[in-house]
Design a protein around this motif. Structure first.
Motif, PDB file in Angstrom:
ATOM      1  N   MET A   1     -89.373 -21.375 -80.135  1.00  0.00           N
ATOM      2  CA  MET A   1     -88.447 -20.052 -79.994  1.00  0.00           C
ATOM      3  C   MET A   1     -88.870 -19.287 -79.210  1.00  0.00           C
ATOM      4  O   MET A   1     -88.069 -18.765 -78.619  1.00  0.00           O
ATOM      5  N   LYS A   2     -89.895 -18.651 -79.319  1.00  0.00           N
ATOM      6  CA  LYS A   2     -90.459 -17.730 -78.619  1.00  0.00           C
ATOM      7  C   LYS A   2     -90.339 -17.913 -77.006  1.00  0.00           C
ATOM      8  O   LYS A   2     -89.901 -17.055 -76.331  1.00  0.00           O
ATOM      9  N   ILE A  19     -76.341 -17.103 -75.972  1.00  0.00           N
ATOM     10  CA  ILE A  19     -77.391 -17.828 -76.393  1.00  0.00           C
ATOM     11  C   ILE A  19     -78.719 -16.849 -76.365  1.00  0.00           C
ATOM     12  O   ILE A  19     -79.451 -17.002 -77.432  1.00  0.00           O
ATOM     13  N   LEU A  20     -78.976 -15.901 -75.667  1.00  0.00           N
ATOM     14  CA  LEU A  20     -80.155 -15.254 -75.953  1.00  0.00           C
ATOM     15  C   LEU A  20     -80.026 -14.317 -77.070  1.00  0.00           C
ATOM     16  O   LEU A  20     -81.061 -14.011 -77.909  1.00  0.00           O
ATOM     17  N   THR A  21     -78.833 -13.674 -77.469  1.00  0.00           N
ATOM     18  CA  THR A  21     -78.682 -13.037 -78.522  1.00  0.00           C
ATOM     19  C   THR A  21     -78.778 -13.731 -79.716  1.00  0.00           C
ATOM     20  O   THR A  21     -79.383 -13.654 -80.949  1.00  0.00           O
ATOM     21  N   ASP A  22     -78.238 -14.956 -79.954  1.00  0.00           N
ATOM     22  CA  ASP A  22     -78.381 -16.064 -80.916  1.00  0.00           C
ATOM     23  C   ASP A  22     -79.961 -16.300 -81.208  1.00  0.00           C
ATOM     24  O   ASP A  22     -80.235 -16.286 -82.313  1.00  0.00           O
ATOM     25  N   LEU A  23     -80.725 -16.583 -80.114  1.00  0.00           N
ATOM     26  CA  LEU A  23     -82.125 -16.813 -79.994  1.00  0.00           C
ATOM     27  C   LEU A  23     -82.732 -15.489 -80.684  1.00  0.00           C
ATOM     28  O   LEU A  23     -83.555 -15.847 -81.528  1.00  0.00           O
ATOM     29  N   LEU A  28     -85.810 -12.944 -85.420  1.00  0.00           N
ATOM     30  CA  LEU A  28     -86.024 -12.114 -85.977  1.00  0.00           C
ATOM     31  C   LEU A  28     -85.867 -12.178 -87.724  1.00  0.00           C
ATOM     32  O   LEU A  28     -86.379 -11.903 -88.576  1.00  0.00           O
ATOM     33  N   LEU A  29     -84.669 -12.952 -87.886  1.00  0.00           N
ATOM     34  CA  LEU A  29     -84.405 -13.382 -89.226  1.00  0.00           C
ATOM     35  C   LEU A  29     -85.563 -14.193 -89.904  1.00  0.00           C
ATOM     36  O   LEU A  29     -85.873 -14.347 -90.912  1.00  0.00           O
ATOM     37  N   LEU A  30     -86.567 -14.854 -89.027  1.00  0.00           N
ATOM     38  CA  LEU A  30     -87.370 -15.879 -89.223  1.00  0.00           C
ATOM     39  C   LEU A  30     -88.883 -15.040 -89.166  1.00  0.00           C
ATOM     40  O   LEU A  30     -89.723 -15.563 -90.001  1.00  0.00           O
ATOM     41  N   ASN A  31     -88.688 -14.179 -88.474  1.00  0.00           N
ATOM     42  CA  ASN A  31     -90.220 -13.512 -87.921  1.00  0.00           C
ATOM     43  C   ASN A  31     -90.047 -11.995 -88.297  1.00  0.00           C
ATOM     44  O   ASN A  31     -89.384 -11.252 -87.487  1.00  0.00           O
ATOM     45  N   ARG A  32     -90.548 -11.442 -89.349  1.00  0.00           N
ATOM     46  CA  ARG A  32     -90.619  -9.863 -89.698  1.00  0.00           C
ATOM     47  C   ARG A  32     -91.373  -9.176 -88.600  1.00  0.00           C
ATOM     48  O   ARG A  32     -90.971  -8.020 -88.470  1.00  0.00           O
ATOM     49  N   LEU A  70     -81.857  -6.690 -86.933  1.00  0.00           N
ATOM     50  CA  LEU A  70     -82.551  -5.514 -86.521  1.00  0.00           C
ATOM     51  C   LEU A  70     -83.270  -4.786 -87.946  1.00  0.00           C
ATOM     52  O   LEU A  70     -84.543  -4.531 -87.702  1.00  0.00           O
ATOM     53  N   GLY A  71     -82.653  -4.945 -88.740  1.00  0.00           N
ATOM     54  CA  GLY A  71     -83.056  -4.462 -90.167  1.00  0.00           C
ATOM     55  C   GLY A  71     -84.179  -5.443 -90.887  1.00  0.00           C
ATOM     56  O   GLY A  71     -85.046  -4.886 -91.727  1.00  0.00           O
ATOM     57  N   ASN A  72     -84.456  -6.472 -90.042  1.00  0.00           N
ATOM     58  CA  ASN A  72     -85.677  -7.364 -90.329  1.00  0.00           C
ATOM     59  C   ASN A  72     -86.720  -7.019 -89.802  1.00  0.00           C
ATOM     60  O   ASN A  72     -87.950  -7.357 -90.275  1.00  0.00           O
ATOM     61  N   ILE A  73     -86.891  -5.939 -88.875  1.00  0.00           N
ATOM     62  CA  ILE A  73     -87.901  -5.783 -88.094  1.00  0.00           C
ATOM     63  C   ILE A  73     -88.771  -4.605 -88.917  1.00  0.00           C
ATOM     64  O   ILE A  73     -88.207  -3.697 -89.752  1.00  0.00           O
TER      65      ILE A  73
END
Length: 143
Positions: A1-2, A19-23, A28-32, A70-73
């Protein structure tokens, strides 16, 4: 994904922002803890979405998901914290976010308080929280 995010971002002229936004949101939802390389692509992309001033239901959902991601960062640079604070204040003034978006926004700001240098900034942000909490309680008691 990266790699997909980096590839999509490097297209520049042909970049499909959706697409960029969805990616970025998915990443971020998968990687904190994104790497600094990813942080410089993902955060500006999602801040752009979160700053949408359109009050349509579709725009509200896009802002909600961006704020949730963003809250997942797990950390916030001061630069980004100031920008996200301004975005959240705008949405609070216009009362155009869903409860989930507000919950995400509050989490961002509360976690970001550790990066704030000024007690005045902390107090101002807390007053915004109090105002929103009061508004939500009043809304709940009406129902």
């Amino acid at each position: 994904m990266k790699e997909m995010i980096i590839d999509e971002n490097e297209k520049k002229k042909e970049v499909n922002e959706k697409i960029l936004t969805d990616l970025c949101e998915s990443y971020l939802l998968l990687n904190r803890w994104p790497s600094s390389e990813m942080d410089s692509i993902i955060v500006p992309c999602l801040l752009k979405v979160a700053s949408k001033k359109d009050e349509t239901e579709e725009a509200q959902k896009e802002v909600e998901i961006a704020l949730l991601a963003l809250g997942n960062i797990g950390f916030w640079e001061k630069l980004y914290l100031n920008e996200i604070t301004d975005i959240i204040k705008y949405h609070q003034e216009h009362q155009n976010l869903t409860r989930l978006a507000y919950q995400s926004a509050w989490g961002i700001l509360i976690y970001g308080f550790t990066k704030v240098d000024s007690l005045e900034e902390v107090i101002v942000n807390e007053l915004h929280f109090v105002r929103e909490a009061t508004r939500e309680l009043e809304e709940l008691t009406k129902n």
